[in-house]
Motif scaffolding. Structure first.
Motif, mmCIF file in Angstrom:
data_model
loop_
_atom_site.group_PDB
_atom_site.id
_atom_site.type_symbol
_atom_site.label_atom_id
_atom_site.label_comp_id
_atom_site.label_asym_id
_atom_site.label_seq_id
_atom_site.Cartn_x
_atom_site.Cartn_y
_atom_site.Cartn_z
ATOM 1 N N THR A 2 0.813 -1.205 0.000
ATOM 2 C CA THR A 2 0.000 0.000 0.000
ATOM 3 C C THR A 2 0.850 1.259 0.000
ATOM 4 O OG1 THR A 2 -0.090 -0.039 2.410
ATOM 5 C CG2 THR A 2 -1.859 -1.162 1.224
ATOM 6 N N GLN A 3 2.174 1.125 -0.068
ATOM 7 C CA GLN A 3 3.041 2.289 -0.052
ATOM 8 C C GLN A 3 3.085 2.963 -1.413
ATOM 9 O OE1 GLN A 3 6.925 1.039 1.283
ATOM 10 N NE2 GLN A 3 6.623 2.203 3.149
ATOM 11 N N THR A 4 3.183 4.287 -1.388
ATOM 12 C CA THR A 4 3.417 5.021 -2.623
ATOM 13 C C THR A 4 4.920 5.080 -2.869
ATOM 14 O OG1 THR A 4 3.602 7.151 -1.510
ATOM 15 C CG2 THR A 4 1.370 6.441 -2.183
ATOM 16 N N LYS A 5 5.310 5.508 -4.058
ATOM 17 C CA LYS A 5 6.731 5.636 -4.365
ATOM 18 C C LYS A 5 7.404 6.639 -3.434
ATOM 19 C CE LYS A 5 6.103 4.545 -9.216
ATOM 20 N NZ LYS A 5 6.192 5.017 -10.586
ATOM 21 N N LEU A 6 6.695 7.725 -3.157
ATOM 22 C CA LEU A 6 7.258 8.754 -2.294
ATOM 23 C C LEU A 6 7.465 8.227 -0.878
ATOM 24 C CD1 LEU A 6 8.199 11.635 -1.812
ATOM 25 C CD2 LEU A 6 5.809 12.261 -1.394
ATOM 26 N N SER A 7 6.482 7.536 -0.327
ATOM 27 C CA SER A 7 6.633 7.046 1.038
ATOM 28 C C SER A 7 7.722 5.976 1.128
ATOM 29 C CB SER A 7 5.305 6.507 1.590
ATOM 30 O OG SER A 7 4.899 5.347 0.904
ATOM 31 N N ALA A 8 7.870 5.171 0.091
ATOM 32 C CA ALA A 8 8.943 4.174 0.085
ATOM 33 C C ALA A 8 10.308 4.856 0.053
ATOM 34 C CB ALA A 8 8.788 3.237 -1.108
ATOM 35 N N ALA A 9 10.442 5.896 -0.756
ATOM 36 C CA ALA A 9 11.703 6.624 -0.827
ATOM 37 C C ALA A 9 12.020 7.325 0.485
ATOM 38 C CB ALA A 9 11.657 7.641 -1.968
ATOM 39 N N ILE A 10 11.004 7.898 1.110
ATOM 40 C CA ILE A 10 11.204 8.565 2.391
ATOM 41 C C ILE A 10 11.616 7.559 3.462
ATOM 42 C CG2 ILE A 10 10.007 9.775 4.269
ATOM 43 C CD1 ILE A 10 8.452 11.289 2.074
ATOM 44 N N ASN A 11 10.965 6.401 3.504
ATOM 45 C CA ASN A 11 11.324 5.373 4.488
ATOM 46 C C ASN A 11 12.757 4.889 4.287
ATOM 47 O OD1 ASN A 11 8.950 5.356 5.923
ATOM 48 N ND2 ASN A 11 8.011 3.778 4.664
ATOM 49 N N LEU A 12 13.164 4.688 3.044
ATOM 50 C CA LEU A 12 14.528 4.250 2.762
ATOM 51 C C LEU A 12 15.518 5.324 3.202
ATOM 52 C CD1 LEU A 12 16.374 2.120 1.519
ATOM 53 C CD2 LEU A 12 16.056 3.237 -0.677
ATOM 54 N N GLY A 13 15.221 6.559 2.896
ATOM 55 C CA GLY A 13 16.089 7.661 3.316
ATOM 56 C C GLY A 13 16.199 7.774 4.818
ATOM 57 N N LYS A 14 15.077 7.601 5.522
ATOM 58 C CA LYS A 14 15.101 7.666 6.982
ATOM 59 C C LYS A 14 15.939 6.540 7.576
ATOM 60 C CE LYS A 14 10.690 7.835 7.907
ATOM 61 N NZ LYS A 14 9.374 8.002 8.557
ATOM 62 N N CYS A 15 15.862 5.359 6.992
ATOM 63 C CA CYS A 15 16.670 4.236 7.483
ATOM 64 C C CYS A 15 18.156 4.510 7.300
ATOM 65 C CB CYS A 15 16.301 2.950 6.745
ATOM 66 S SG CYS A 15 14.682 2.312 7.165
ATOM 67 N N ILE A 16 18.518 5.008 6.141
ATOM 68 C CA ILE A 16 19.931 5.280 5.860
ATOM 69 C C ILE A 16 20.450 6.401 6.756
ATOM 70 C CG2 ILE A 16 21.513 6.175 4.108
ATOM 71 C CD1 ILE A 16 19.758 4.680 2.038
ATOM 72 N N CYS A 17 19.722 7.500 6.811
ATOM 73 C CA CYS A 17 20.176 8.645 7.609
ATOM 74 C C CYS A 17 20.079 8.376 9.103
ATOM 75 C CB CYS A 17 19.357 9.880 7.255
ATOM 76 S SG CYS A 17 19.623 10.428 5.577
ATOM 77 N N GLY A 18 19.044 7.678 9.516
ATOM 78 C CA GLY A 18 18.852 7.421 10.945
ATOM 79 C C GLY A 18 19.951 6.570 11.541
ATOM 80 N N ALA A 19 20.291 5.475 10.882
ATOM 81 C CA ALA A 19 21.330 4.587 11.403
ATOM 82 C C ALA A 19 22.692 5.265 11.340
ATOM 83 C CB ALA A 19 21.332 3.285 10.613
ATOM 84 N N GLY A 20 22.960 5.976 10.275
ATOM 85 C CA GLY A 20 24.255 6.632 10.129
ATOM 86 C C GLY A 20 24.457 7.785 11.086
#
Length: 79
Positions: A2-20
Motif C-alpha cells: 500500500t506504499q506510494t513511491k514517495l513514502s517508500a523513498a522517504i522510508n529508505l532515506g530515513k533508514c539510511i540517515c537514521g542509522a548513520g
C-alpha cells in the motif's frame, strides 16, 4: 503493498540517515573535521549509487517481466 513511491523513498532515506547519524559523533571524534567530512562524502556517494542501482533494477525487472515497476524493495526481491 500500500506504499506510494514517495513514502517508500522517504522510508529508505530515513533508514539510511537514521542509522548513520548515530555514528557521526564518533567518526568526527576519531577522524577530525577533515576526515569526518571525507567519510561523510564517501558514505553519501555509496548511498546514492546504491539507491540508483535499486531504482535501475526496478525498471530492468519490470521491462523483462512485462509488468509495472515494483513499488517496494520487498516486491523487487520477489521478482
Amino acid at each position: 503493498g500500500t506504499q506510494t513511491k514517495l513514502s517508500a523513498a522517504i522510508n529508505l532515506g530515513k533508514c539510511i540517515c537514521g542509522a548513520g547519524s548515530f555514528a557521526l559523533p564518533h567518526v568526527f571524534l576519531e577522524e577530525g573535521v577533515l576526515g569526518g567530512t571525507l567519510a561523510m562524502m564517501v558514505c553519501a556517494f555509496l548511498a546514492m549509487n546504491t539507491m540508483q542501482s535499486i531504482n535501475r533494477s526496478r525498471y530492468l525487472v519490470s521491462s523483462s517481466q512485462q509488468q509495472p515497476p515494483p513499488t517496494s524493495y520487498v516486491d523487487l526481491t520477489k521478482l
